[in-house]
Design an enzyme around this catalytic site. Sequence first.
Site, PDB file in Angstrom:
ATOM      1  N   GLY A   1       0.840  -0.965   0.039  1.00  0.00           N
ATOM      2  CA  GLY A   1       0.138  -0.233   0.145  1.00  0.00           C
ATOM      3  C   GLY A   1       0.802   1.304  -0.188  1.00  0.00           C
ATOM      4  NE  ARG A   2      -1.988   7.292   0.993  1.00  0.00           N
ATOM      5  CZ  ARG A   2      -3.348   7.462   1.495  1.00  0.00           C
ATOM      6  NH1 ARG A   2      -3.551   6.860   2.374  1.00  0.00           N
ATOM      7  NH2 ARG A   2      -4.029   8.239   0.654  1.00  0.00           N
ATOM      8  CB  ILE A   3       3.779   2.138   4.645  1.00  0.00           C
ATOM      9  CG1 ILE A   3       2.928   3.276   5.444  1.00  0.00           C
ATOM     10  CG2 ILE A   3       5.050   1.823   5.479  1.00  0.00           C
ATOM     11  CD1 ILE A   3       2.513   2.872   6.943  1.00  0.00           C
TER      12      ILE A   3
ATOM     13  CB  SER B   1      -4.044  -2.488  -3.033  1.00  0.00           C
ATOM     14  OG  SER B   1      -3.263  -1.550  -2.296  1.00  0.00           O
TER      15      SER B   1
ATOM     16  NE  ARG C   1      -1.273  -1.033  14.962  1.00  0.00           N
ATOM     17  CZ  ARG C   1      -0.923  -0.054  14.535  1.00  0.00           C
ATOM     18  NH1 ARG C   1       0.439   0.054  14.118  1.00  0.00           N
ATOM     19  NH2 ARG C   1      -1.610   0.980  14.324  1.00  0.00           N
TER      20      ARG C   1
ATOM     21  CD  GLU D   1       3.543  -2.258  20.192  1.00  0.00           C
ATOM     22  OE1 GLU D   1       3.654  -2.759  19.310  1.00  0.00           O
ATOM     23  OE2 GLU D   1       3.063  -1.182  20.263  1.00  0.00           O
TER      24      GLU D   1
ATOM     25  CG  HIS E   1       4.622   1.072  17.847  1.00  0.00           C
ATOM     26  ND1 HIS E   1       3.545   0.333  17.994  1.00  0.00           N
ATOM     27  CD2 HIS E   1       4.623   1.403  16.594  1.00  0.00           C
ATOM     28  CE1 HIS E   1       2.716   0.428  17.022  1.00  0.00           C
ATOM     29  NE2 HIS E   1       3.252   1.150  16.188  1.00  0.00           N
TER      30      HIS E   1
END
Length: 320
Positions: free
Chosen positions: A157-159, A179, A239, A268, A286
């Site tokens: 995706g974007r990242i 995607s 995550r 976490e 994180h």
Amino acid sequence: MTGRIVITRSLTAAVMEEAQRLPGELVVLGEAPPERSALLDAVANASAILSQLTERIDDEVLAAAGQGLRIVANGAAGVDNVDLEAAARRGVVVSNTPGVLDDATADLALALILATTRRVVEADRFIRGGSSWIWGPQEWIGLQLSAGATLGIVGLGRIGMAVARRAHAFGAGIVATGSRATGAEAAALGVEAVTLDELFARADIVTLHCPLTAETEGMVDTSRLASMRRGSYLINTGRGPLVDEEALADALDSGHVAGAGLDVHEHEPRVNERLRGSDRVVLLPHIGSAGAATRDAMGRLAVRNIAEVLAGRDPVTPVR
Ligand code: GLV
């Protein structure tokens, strides 16, 4: 009528200044994550909640807020801490902060890729341990991204795309799922769209950039890890619960996986003790989006989403 606007954890000075202009009484719960009971008390009669990934915004919180609640503006790209179905049922808009953290998170993914494959943290620890050393032609050899290693991006995706741009600049080959894996930009970067099975089988380094959902939770389990190439690396800036950490510790112990870079953790903020004890794992608390400009941008976007919704308009970045 506008109610209170609850900000669960105080944000950067620039963001707090902007938040002061929101219409309603601003209630900031503090620096640390609020106790559950404090959160439930504070949200009563709220019109907006600006939450962080440390707060579980579930039906109980939405019910405690009452009917005046219009928006939950989550200060993160991920929204796995928000019960989207309950929010939709109650007519509460949920927004997140996509886009503004792509570069910061991709930078950190590259930092972990380089730190693990070139053994940066392990070597630093060695020096600090005070051992004597001398340069050697066969010492500290690691995998070289710039010598055509294959990077597998799970969730382009974007990242993921920001990671692909960086990896391409380093000379890596890239395989990806997601995607954008078949789009024009991916093609220009030489990205090959593959299935998840193929990605794990071919990559020298697997990096995770997919959201945490019921389908992706625990996706990197014993059998996925066994399907990775012997001597490959796993990077997670997505995550924690995407990875079964005990299975990862087993794969590291057996030498099947050569190293791992984890910015996020399965339970976490608790860190797996076996991973903590491994020299081949780089562990971070994180910090993927923790660039100064990015944290300002995330906070501003969350505040803007609240402003838009309280003014009766659509949020800029709704979660659909
Ligand atoms: C951070 O982890 C985010 O999802 O924004």
